[in-house]
Scaffold this motif. Structure first.
Motif, PDB file in Angstrom:
ATOM      1  N   UNK A 289       0.777  -1.230   0.000  1.00 64.64           N
ATOM      2  CA  UNK A 289       0.000   0.000   0.000  1.00 64.64           C
ATOM      3  C   UNK A 289       0.809   1.281   0.000  1.00 64.64           C
ATOM      4  N   UNK A 290       2.138   1.183  -0.007  1.00 69.40           N
ATOM      5  CA  UNK A 290       2.963   2.394   0.011  1.00 69.40           C
ATOM      6  C   UNK A 290       3.314   2.902  -1.395  1.00 69.40           C
ATOM      7  N   UNK A 291       2.842   2.213  -2.417  1.00 66.72           N
ATOM      8  CA  UNK A 291       3.001   2.732  -3.760  1.00 66.72           C
ATOM      9  C   UNK A 291       4.187   2.235  -4.554  1.00 66.72           C
ATOM     10  N   UNK A 292       4.550   0.978  -4.362  1.00 65.58           N
ATOM     11  CA  UNK A 292       5.677   0.419  -5.114  1.00 65.58           C
ATOM     12  C   UNK A 292       5.438   0.488  -6.616  1.00 65.58           C
ATOM     13  N   UNK A 293       4.212   0.236  -7.032  1.00 67.95           N
ATOM     14  CA  UNK A 293       3.890   0.253  -8.459  1.00 67.95           C
ATOM     15  C   UNK A 293       4.126   1.643  -9.033  1.00 67.95           C
ATOM     16  N   UNK A 294       3.708   2.680  -8.319  1.00 72.24           N
ATOM     17  CA  UNK A 294       3.917   4.053  -8.772  1.00 72.24           C
ATOM     18  C   UNK A 294       5.404   4.422  -8.709  1.00 72.24           C
ATOM     19  N   UNK A 295       6.109   3.957  -7.694  1.00 73.48           N
ATOM     20  CA  UNK A 295       7.547   4.218  -7.565  1.00 73.48           C
ATOM     21  C   UNK A 295       8.291   3.747  -8.813  1.00 73.48           C
ATOM     22  N   UNK A 296       7.939   2.579  -9.297  1.00 77.00           N
ATOM     23  CA  UNK A 296       8.646   1.992 -10.437  1.00 77.00           C
ATOM     24  C   UNK A 296       8.532   2.831 -11.700  1.00 77.00           C
ATOM     25  N   UNK A 297       7.500   3.672 -11.807  1.00 76.62           N
ATOM     26  CA  UNK A 297       7.346   4.489 -13.017  1.00 76.62           C
ATOM     27  C   UNK A 297       8.522   5.434 -13.203  1.00 76.62           C
ATOM     28  N   UNK A 298       9.114   5.873 -12.120  1.00 72.02           N
ATOM     29  CA  UNK A 298      10.182   6.871 -12.185  1.00 72.02           C
ATOM     30  C   UNK A 298      11.446   6.327 -12.854  1.00 72.02           C
ATOM     31  N   UNK A 299      12.073   5.275 -12.310  1.00 77.20           N
ATOM     32  CA  UNK A 299      13.273   4.764 -12.976  1.00 77.20           C
ATOM     33  C   UNK A 299      12.969   4.075 -14.305  1.00 77.20           C
TER      34      UNK A 299
END
Length: 184
Positions: free
Chosen positions: A128-138
């Motif tokens: 729920x901390x947003x790993x999927x969204x985090x991955x968009x950056x790199x």
């Protein structure tokens, strides 16, 4: 922990805390740039992405890595801005045949996670901390090279979901995402 180690940690903080403190100016710059990017048209934002891709094309791998490190704040700001624009537009699309409305913008902790992933570090995040969204950056940043960037996930459903869901950001910025599955 030995007394000397405890004292050093007490005064200087843990390695993780020092790294996060060192990243604060980078995160602040990303957030400043993202706000500046709000005044750009969609076409101007995509033109910025196209310029990065064009400038990366002739570079050798090591020079590409230096270039990516240099544009990281701008590129991350572009991704965050795309997420903001999709949220503002209440963008609607289907993910795994289910209707969805975009409603996510990167928080600072997610920007830090993206930075860590780009640098080859491990970023641990709870459900729920947003790993999927985090991955968009790199993924976006490294995808600019044209060599592709890959996200490995545990099952075909997640591969499809993330390609369709996070693919909205890449598409908005002029890149594409694809789902690839394979049997082991």
């Amino acid at each position: 922990m030995n007394p000397v180690g405890w004292l050093l940690k007490k005064f200087f903080g843990s390695k993780n805390a020092r790294m996060i403190k060192a990243l604060k100016p980078v995160i602040a710059r990303i957030n400043e740039l993202e706000v500046e990017f709000r005044s750009l048209s969609h076409e101007a934002l995509r033109a910025k992405v196209a310029k990065w891709k064009e400038e990366l094309k002739p570079l050798e791998w090591s020079a590409q890595q230096e270039y990516l490190d240099r544009i990281l704040p701008e590129a991350f700001a572009a991704v965050k801005n795309a997420a903001w624009r999709l949220t503002e537009a209440k963008a609607q699309f289907n993910v795994c045949d289910q209707p969805m409305t975009w409603a996510m913008v990167h928080f600072d902790v997610q920007l830090i996670g993206g930075y860590c992933l780009h640098k080859g570090k491990i970023a641990e995040m709870a459900t729920g901390e947003g790993k999927t969204l985090v991955a968009t950056l790199p993924l976006f940043l490294n995808g600019l090279t044209g060599r592709g960037a890959h996200l490995v996930t545990t099952n075909d459903y997640l591969a499809r979901r993330d390609a369709e869901w996070m693919g909205q950001i890449y598409k908005y910025l002029g890149l594409r995402s694809e789902e690839h599955t394979s049997e082991l």
